[in-house]
Each structure stands twice: as C-alpha cells, then as structure tokens.
Write an enzyme that holds these catalytic residues in place. Structure first.
Site, PDB file in Angstrom:
ATOM      1  CD  GLU A   1      35.160  35.090  40.906  1.00 28.25           C
ATOM      2  OE1 GLU A   1      34.031  35.256  40.375  1.00 28.25           O
ATOM      3  OE2 GLU A   1      36.231  35.371  40.339  1.00 28.25           O
TER       4      GLU A   1
ATOM      5  CD  GLU B   1      40.954  37.275  29.005  1.00 27.27           C
ATOM      6  OE1 GLU B   1      41.308  37.592  30.145  1.00 27.27           O
ATOM      7  OE2 GLU B   1      39.794  36.904  28.716  1.00 27.27           O
TER       8      GLU B   1
ATOM      9  CG  HIS C   1      43.589  35.447  33.777  1.00 28.98           C
ATOM     10  ND1 HIS C   1      43.100  36.368  34.688  1.00 28.98           N
ATOM     11  CD2 HIS C   1      43.423  36.000  32.552  1.00 28.98           C
ATOM     12  CE1 HIS C   1      42.667  37.431  34.036  1.00 28.98           C
ATOM     13  NE2 HIS C   1      42.853  37.241  32.740  1.00 28.98           N
TER      14      HIS C   1
ATOM     15  CG  HIS D   1      44.620  42.403  32.111  1.00 25.67           C
ATOM     16  ND1 HIS D   1      45.364  41.439  32.742  1.00 25.67           N
ATOM     17  CD2 HIS D   1      43.530  41.757  31.607  1.00 25.67           C
ATOM     18  CE1 HIS D   1      44.748  40.269  32.655  1.00 25.67           C
ATOM     19  NE2 HIS D   1      43.637  40.441  31.967  1.00 25.67           N
TER      20      HIS D   1
END
Length: 206
Positions: A106, A137, A88, A44
């Site tokens: 989450e 991605e 991911h 990233h």
C-alpha cells in the site's frame, strides 16, 4: 460476476467485491482462536462473521503518526482516515508477516525502513457501514518507528497520507473534525492513550 437481488433484478458486483469473493479470511472466536476459514465477502456482508484482522500504526522519530486515507474505490469506509495500514492475515500468516506485506503493497514501505513491529493491543469490535457491509473483527494493533519516512503510496489503495501529532488526535478532536476516522483506528487510539490496551488478549499472534 453478478447475483439476483430481492426484487429479482441482476446485481453486478464491483471489482472489489469480485476480488474479495475470491479470498478467505480466518474466522475466530472472541479469544482470537481460529475457527476455520470464511469467504472474505461473506464475512463483511449481512450480519458478518467474526474474523482476524490487524491495524498498524507507524510513527516517525518525532512521535508523529502516519495516517492513510482509504481510497474512494473501497466498499467499506471509503475515503475515511485510518492508521497506517489495516487488513487481514491469511491462513498460516502471522500478524507481523501480514503487516509487512500490506505496508509494502500500500505504501511502498519495506522492513529496512522501520524497527521491530510490536503487537501492543488486541480487541473485538463490530460496526456496520450504512447498508453496505459490516466489520466484525478481533483486531491486533501493531506499532513501529520509521527511521526512513520515504513513501510510495498505491493510489488504488491510498487516497492520501498525513503526519499528525498522535496524542493531539485524541486530546483535541475538534482540530481534526474534517477527518472521518475508521472505527478500528478510533478504538485503537482511545485504548492506547487511556491505558486500556491489552496486547496479550487471546494470546500472541506474531
């Protein structure tokens, strides 16, 4: 953990950068075929490394979509609005397994609350975020319907949640102009509603 920048001054990594530097993601080619592992932080930063990812879009029984705002602590696209979750898979983990894990971590949403997760699309994209990083991605899109809409968001991951009319998001963007969407969700929404979605691109990764 720290590094020296181009000026020779010491740069202290954020907590998220330290966390990412301890993890790997699955590097892939443009057909979503594994090409080994790459450090998540390296994937990233700079020009990035193409890797496997997913975004999940959950609906309620009235067809509304559950949007989640990325927490302010996020290094990339902080405070932007996403689909329900995105992340991911790790090595050896399917897209469905990774999605189930992130939904629970989450939002406190468990598999007994929704129907079967279905891969509805897969696409490649690359976007830079200011000078702070990049997403490159091959992203799978998974969808399911929530029968129990109880949520328990983790404030370290989620800044807020919002139920919205799915088709209205695309048809009337001015109504939602106060929301800044993550690029992968914006692409997934467009492809789904314009008929461009191709769930088998690169083969199934369930």
């Amino acid at each position: 953990m720290s590094d020296a920048d181009a000026s020779g001054e010491e740069y202290v990594r954020t907590a998220e950068e330290v966390e990412n530097a301890r993890q790997d993601v699955v590097a892939v080619n443009n057909a979503d075929e594994p090409q080994g592992l790459v450090n998540r932080l390296d994937a990233h930063t700079g020009d990035g490394v193409r890797h496997r990812a997913f975004t999940c879009i959950l609906f309620d029984e009235d067809g509304r979509v559950l949007l989640a705002q990325r927490a302010a602590r996020k290094r990339l696209w902080d405070t932007h609005w996403d689909g329900t979750v995105a992340s991911h898979p790790v090595e050896g983990q399917s897209q469905v397994e990774a999605t189930e894990e992130r939904l629970e971590e989450e939002l406190g949403v468990t598999p007994d609350q929704y129907g079967e997760l279905t891969i509805t699309d897969r696409f490649e994209y690359k976007r830079h975020y200011h000078d702070e990083g990049v997403e490159w991605e091959v992203c799978a899109v998974l969808q399911a319907t929530l029968h129990d809409t109880s949520l328990d968001p983790d404030p370290e991951e989620v800044g807020g949640v919002l139920w919205a009319d799915y088709e209205d998001l695309w048809a009337n963007p001015r109504r939602y102009r106060q929301l800044r969407f993550c690029p992968w969700f914006d692409i997934a929404l467009r492809r789904d509603l314009t008929g461009e979605a191709a769930p088998e691109a690169g083969g199934p990764r369930e």
